[in-house]
Design a protein around this motif. Structure first.
Motif, mmCIF file in Angstrom:
data_model
loop_
_atom_site.group_PDB
_atom_site.id
_atom_site.type_symbol
_atom_site.label_atom_id
_atom_site.label_comp_id
_atom_site.label_asym_id
_atom_site.label_seq_id
_atom_site.Cartn_x
_atom_site.Cartn_y
_atom_site.Cartn_z
ATOM 1 N N TYR A 1 -2.975 0.031 -3.857
ATOM 2 C CA TYR A 1 -2.798 -1.208 -3.102
ATOM 3 C C TYR A 1 -1.999 -2.251 -3.885
ATOM 4 O O TYR A 1 -1.788 -3.359 -3.411
ATOM 5 C CB TYR A 1 -4.146 -1.782 -2.653
ATOM 6 C CG TYR A 1 -5.155 -1.916 -3.761
ATOM 7 C CD1 TYR A 1 -6.037 -0.876 -4.044
ATOM 8 C CD2 TYR A 1 -5.234 -3.076 -4.522
ATOM 9 C CE1 TYR A 1 -6.972 -0.991 -5.073
ATOM 10 C CE2 TYR A 1 -6.157 -3.206 -5.535
ATOM 11 C CZ TYR A 1 -7.017 -2.156 -5.816
ATOM 12 O OH TYR A 1 -7.936 -2.271 -6.818
ATOM 13 N N SER B 1 2.472 1.154 3.632
ATOM 14 C CA SER B 1 2.188 0.178 4.687
ATOM 15 C C SER B 1 2.064 -1.205 4.074
ATOM 16 O O SER B 1 1.809 -1.364 2.875
ATOM 17 C CB SER B 1 0.895 0.539 5.430
ATOM 18 O OG SER B 1 -0.244 0.251 4.644
ATOM 19 N N ASN C 1 0.820 -1.207 0.000
ATOM 20 C CA ASN C 1 0.000 0.000 0.000
ATOM 21 C C ASN C 1 0.857 1.261 0.000
ATOM 22 O O ASN C 1 1.848 1.361 0.731
ATOM 23 C CB ASN C 1 -0.885 0.044 1.255
ATOM 24 C CG ASN C 1 -1.811 -1.149 1.373
ATOM 25 O OD1 ASN C 1 -2.259 -1.692 0.371
ATOM 26 N ND2 ASN C 1 -2.100 -1.559 2.596
ATOM 27 N N ARG D 1 -5.538 14.907 4.695
ATOM 28 C CA ARG D 1 -6.616 14.473 3.820
ATOM 29 C C ARG D 1 -6.042 13.600 2.710
ATOM 30 O O ARG D 1 -5.048 13.970 2.078
ATOM 31 C CB ARG D 1 -7.350 15.680 3.233
ATOM 32 C CG ARG D 1 -8.108 16.509 4.277
ATOM 33 C CD ARG D 1 -8.822 17.695 3.656
ATOM 34 N NE ARG D 1 -7.866 18.685 3.172
ATOM 35 C CZ ARG D 1 -8.184 19.687 2.364
ATOM 36 N NH1 ARG D 1 -9.422 19.820 1.936
ATOM 37 N NH2 ARG D 1 -7.268 20.561 2.000
ATOM 38 N N LEU D 2 -6.693 12.481 2.472
ATOM 39 C CA LEU D 2 -6.194 11.496 1.519
ATOM 40 C C LEU D 2 -6.530 11.918 0.099
ATOM 41 O O LEU D 2 -7.691 12.152 -0.243
ATOM 42 C CB LEU D 2 -6.799 10.137 1.829
ATOM 43 C CG LEU D 2 -6.345 8.970 0.962
ATOM 44 C CD1 LEU D 2 -4.849 8.710 1.131
ATOM 45 C CD2 LEU D 2 -7.146 7.717 1.304
ATOM 46 N N ASP E 1 -10.212 11.210 -0.660
ATOM 47 C CA ASP E 1 -11.274 12.169 -0.379
ATOM 48 C C ASP E 1 -11.203 13.433 -1.231
ATOM 49 O O ASP E 1 -12.211 14.094 -1.440
ATOM 50 C CB ASP E 1 -11.223 12.566 1.107
ATOM 51 C CG ASP E 1 -11.412 11.362 2.010
ATOM 52 O OD1 ASP E 1 -10.666 11.231 3.013
ATOM 53 O OD2 ASP E 1 -12.289 10.523 1.710
ATOM 54 N N PHE F 1 0.288 5.761 -0.232
ATOM 55 C CA PHE F 1 -0.720 6.803 -0.047
ATOM 56 C C PHE F 1 -0.111 8.183 -0.309
ATOM 57 O O PHE F 1 1.065 8.409 -0.031
ATOM 58 C CB PHE F 1 -1.228 6.804 1.404
ATOM 59 C CG PHE F 1 -1.671 5.466 1.927
ATOM 60 C CD1 PHE F 1 -0.748 4.570 2.450
ATOM 61 C CD2 PHE F 1 -2.999 5.107 1.902
ATOM 62 C CE1 PHE F 1 -1.148 3.331 2.946
ATOM 63 C CE2 PHE F 1 -3.411 3.871 2.395
ATOM 64 C CZ PHE F 1 -2.487 2.981 2.907
ATOM 65 N N PHE G 1 -4.691 6.579 -3.104
ATOM 66 C CA PHE G 1 -3.885 5.488 -2.589
ATOM 67 C C PHE G 1 -3.804 4.364 -3.620
ATOM 68 O O PHE G 1 -4.594 4.314 -4.563
ATOM 69 C CB PHE G 1 -4.386 4.985 -1.234
ATOM 70 C CG PHE G 1 -5.743 4.334 -1.252
ATOM 71 C CD1 PHE G 1 -6.899 5.109 -1.198
ATOM 72 C CD2 PHE G 1 -5.872 2.956 -1.289
ATOM 73 C CE1 PHE G 1 -8.155 4.519 -1.189
ATOM 74 C CE2 PHE G 1 -7.122 2.366 -1.281
ATOM 75 C CZ PHE G 1 -8.263 3.145 -1.234
ATOM 76 N N TYR H 1 -1.154 12.084 0.911
ATOM 77 C CA TYR H 1 -1.998 12.971 1.701
ATOM 78 C C TYR H 1 -1.537 14.408 1.477
ATOM 79 O O TYR H 1 -0.369 14.654 1.170
ATOM 80 C CB TYR H 1 -1.852 12.684 3.200
ATOM 81 C CG TYR H 1 -2.419 11.370 3.673
ATOM 82 C CD1 TYR H 1 -1.660 10.208 3.645
ATOM 83 C CD2 TYR H 1 -3.708 11.296 4.179
ATOM 84 C CE1 TYR H 1 -2.174 8.993 4.107
ATOM 85 C CE2 TYR H 1 -4.237 10.094 4.642
ATOM 86 C CZ TYR H 1 -3.458 8.957 4.593
ATOM 87 O OH TYR H 1 -3.978 7.766 5.044
#
Lengths: 110, 115
Positions: free
Chosen positions: B50, B94, B31, B44-45, B59, B33, B48, B35
Motif C-alpha cells: 500500500y 489501484s 496499491n 489468489r492473493l 492468502d 498486488f 500486496f 495474484y
C-alpha cells in the motif's frame, strides 16, 4: 475460503441471447466489482456497485446487488461472440485487498 | 490510460532457481498486488503493498517474497522455484480511494513454468 463463488462455472449461449452470471460472498463489503478476462490475458474492470446501491447499468451490462442475500448478478444483454471470456466478481472490504471469485466461463456461439 | 506492465509474458525456469517477476505501473497508484491464477481456484492473493517499502501477506505468501523500492515498481520473488509454483501470475494496481471504491488495473500476466 474468503473467495466469492460464481455460478454457473461455465455457460454456453447463442449470439443475441442474454447471459446471466451470479456471485455470492460471505462477509460484508464496501463494494462489489465485475471483471472480464479474455483467454490468457489480464483482467479488465467492467463495473463497480457500491454496497448502498441495488442496480447499475453500463451499456449492455446490468449488475444487481442484494446485500441481505450477499449476492450479485451480472447480466449481459444481446450477447456477441466477442463477449466470450471469463467473468469474475471481486469484493472489496476495507481499502486494500480485492478478493476474487473463481469465475464463470462464458462462450457465445455465433 | 493506466498501464500496468509485467516484464515477461512467458517464462520457463528450473527447479531451485531464484525467479524475479517485475511489474511497473504508470499512474502513481498507491496499491499494488500480486495474484496467482490456477484453473478452478480463481485468483489468489500472494502479497500486496500500500506504499513504498510497505508490504502485507496475502492468502498464499509461502515460497514468495516481494520488494517495493519505488512507487511504480512491485517485484515478486520466488526464492527457490518449485514445480508447484507453475502458474499464471497477475500484477495489479489501484488508487487508495475513499471507502475502497476504486478499480484494479491488471497487467497482461506472466505464465511461469517451472521444470
Amino acid at each position: 475460503s474468503q473467495q466469492g463463488e460464481e455460478d454457473p462455472q461455465a455457460l454456453s449461449i447463442q449470439e443475441g441471447e442474454n447471459a446471466t452470471m451470479n456471485c455470492s460472498y460471505k462477509t460484508s463489503i464496501n463494494n462489489l466489482q465485475w471483471y472480464r478476462q479474455n483467454s490468457g490475458r489480464g483482467l479488465v474492470h467492467l463495473i463497480l456497485i457500491r454496497s448502498n446501491e441495488r442496480e447499475k447499468h453500463s451499456g449492455r451490462l446490468r449488475v444487481t446487488l442484494d446485500t441481505s442475500k450477499k449476492s450479485s448478478s451480472l447480466l449481459i444483454t444481446a450477447s456477441r461472440a466477442a463477449d466470450t471470456a471469463s467473468y469474475f466478481c471481486a469484493r472489496r472490504s476495507g481499502t486494500y485487498k480485492y478478493i476474487f471469485g473463481t469465475g464463470t466461463r462464458l462462450k457465445v456461439l455465433a | 490510460d493506466v498501464k500496468v506492465t509485467q516484464s515477461s509474458r512467458y517464462l520457463v525456469k528450473r527447479t531451485g532457481e531464484k525467479v524475479f517477476l517485475e511489474c511497473v505501473q504508470d499512474m502513481d497508484h498507491e496499491n499494488m498486488f500480486w495474484y496467482r491464477q490456477d484453473p478452478g481456484l480463481g485468483l489468489r492473493l500472494i502479497y500486496f503493498s500500500y506504499d513504498v517499502k510497505m508490504k502485507e501477506k496475502g492468502d498464499i505468501p509461502e515460497g514468495y517474497s516481494v520488494s517495493r523500492e519505488k512507487k511504480e515498481r512491485f517485484s515478486l520473488i520466488l526464492e527457490s522455484a518449485s514445480t508447484n509454483q507453475t502458474s499464471m501470475y497477475l500484477c495489479a494496481s489501484s488508487l487508495w480511494g475513499v471507502g475502497g471504491n476504486t478499480e484494479a488495473f491488471f497487467g497482461q500476466g506472466t505464465r511461469l513454468t517451472v521444470v
